[in-house]
Design an enzyme around this catalytic site. Structure first.
Site, PDB file in Angstrom:
ATOM      1  N   HIS A  96       0.814  -1.219   0.000  1.00 29.34           N
ATOM      2  CA  HIS A  96       0.000   0.000   0.000  1.00 29.34           C
ATOM      3  C   HIS A  96       0.847   1.268   0.000  1.00 29.34           C
ATOM      4  O   HIS A  96       0.418   2.300  -0.498  1.00 29.34           O
ATOM      5  CB  HIS A  96      -0.909   0.048   1.229  1.00 29.34           C
ATOM      6  N   HIS A 126       2.405   8.784  -0.089  1.00 28.55           N
ATOM      7  CA  HIS A 126       1.335   8.528  -1.052  1.00 28.55           C
ATOM      8  C   HIS A 126       1.752   9.204  -2.350  1.00 28.55           C
ATOM      9  O   HIS A 126       2.167  10.364  -2.343  1.00 28.55           O
ATOM     10  CB  HIS A 126       0.011   9.109  -0.559  1.00 28.55           C
ATOM     11  N   THR A 232      -6.556   8.186   6.747  1.00 32.02           N
ATOM     12  CA  THR A 232      -6.953   8.171   5.333  1.00 32.02           C
ATOM     13  C   THR A 232      -7.002   6.751   4.773  1.00 32.02           C
ATOM     14  O   THR A 232      -7.165   6.563   3.573  1.00 32.02           O
ATOM     15  CB  THR A 232      -5.997   9.024   4.475  1.00 32.02           C
TER      16      THR A 232
END
Length: 324
Positions: A96, A126, A232
């Site tokens: 991820h 991210h 998130t």
């Protein structure tokens, strides 16, 4: 027999406690960022109720609506200069994200308007497949190619999981990345040269310790945007005090591609690991940066009073009071 007010209050308190315990222990692990998948962001709330809350993250920060709060202090991030006694592991976290996990010497953040002392747990990233997307938060409707989150938990919490499920349990400082022509050599030296060891999901590499301040803008005068939000990623607990820095971290296209060449759990390129924007709803965003509207600080007090109640708990409370 008529129900007394005390009976109702007792019922509400018990229900909230049961719900809080249930939130910590339930949920499914097969979530992802694929919008077309049953495990994608649009379906997270089916499995994790808090993902459908009203204080969710990330958000679009509109600078014309941000309020300058003269009572909101800058952080004391002097511990970010510590390297001695600190141990770091670089992890391809479940396919991820890239995460750097801390053990050993405790690193604390102070001031910043936080309600208590917080200690550094990890930082992660991210990013997008292209430069036009990747950050989770946006600034005046503009996204950045990457965003870094430095995650801290309350000093009284024994674990990250325990802190994440409690009001104001986490304090996260976010940094946007901005594309430049030349490599950011500090990223190469401290992180990117070890990416070959974490190419696949769940791979771990021990890396030489470095002071976190070395890869950040000047920590002695860091301005930021402040709001109350959530994780998130599932379970999306609304337990995060967010601080999004106004300064950027430089990164080259070549360096971004090193992130993009990592792999997720299905051995696809690990890209676009960001949650879509969430509604701001009733929240106000404050800042330490002068030059914007000045706050009367009323919004901070209201948020603090309600900060311990999650959306699902508010719904339950209203339902019980209507019955009464």
């Amino acid at each position: 027999m008529q129900t007394s007010l005390m009976d109702v209050i007792f019922t509400v308190v018990v229900a909230l406690l049961v719900l809080q315990i249930g939130e910590v222990s339930t949920g499914v692990g097969n979530w992802n960022y694929d919008k077309s998948s049953t495990g994608g962001p649009g379906n997270w709330s089916f499995y994790y109720p808090d993902c459908g809350g009203v204080r969710q993250s990330p958000i679009n920060i509109l600078t014309e609506e941000v309020l300058y709060d003269p009572l909101l202090p800058r952080f004391d991030l002097s511990d970010y200069k510590i390297a001695d006694g600190v141990h770091m592991e670089l992890v391809n976290k479940g396919g991820h994200t890239v995460e750097v996990e801390y053990t050993g010497q405790m690193i604390y953040i102070k001031d910043g308007g936080l309600p208590t002392l917080y200690k550094l747990d990890q930082f992660h990233f991210h990013w997008g497949a292209v430069d036009a997307r990747g950050s989770e938060h946006s600034l005046d409707d503009n996204f950045f190619p990457m965003e870094m989150h430095i995650v801290h938990r309350q000093n009284s919490s024994n674990t990250y999981e325990n802190a994440a499920s409690h009001p104001s349990g986490l304090a996260v400082i976010g940094f946007f990345f901005k594309v430049v022509e030349e490599d950011n050599e500090k990223l190469n030296r401290h992180l990117l040269q070890y990416f070959s060891k974490i190419a696949d999901a769940d791979q771990v590499a021990h890396i030489p310790t470095f002071a976190l301040s070395e890869i950040l803008p000047d920590i002695n005068k860091l301005d930021y945007y402040r709001y109350d939000g959530s994780l998130t990623t599932p379970p999306c607990y609304e337990s995060v005090i967010w601080s999004v820095a106004t300064e950027f971290i430089p990164i080259s296209e070549n360096q971004l591609n090193m992130f993009r060449n990592l792999y997720d759990i299905e051995h696809h390129h690990l890209v676009d690991d960001f949650r879509p924007l969430q509604k701001v709803n009733h929240r106000r965003v404050y800042t330490t940066k002068k030059g914007t509207q000045t706050s009367n600080n009323l919004g901070v007090g209201v948020t603090a009073m309600l900060g311990w109640v999650t959306t699902s708990q508010i719904i339950l409370l209203v339902h019980l009071l209507v019955q009464f």
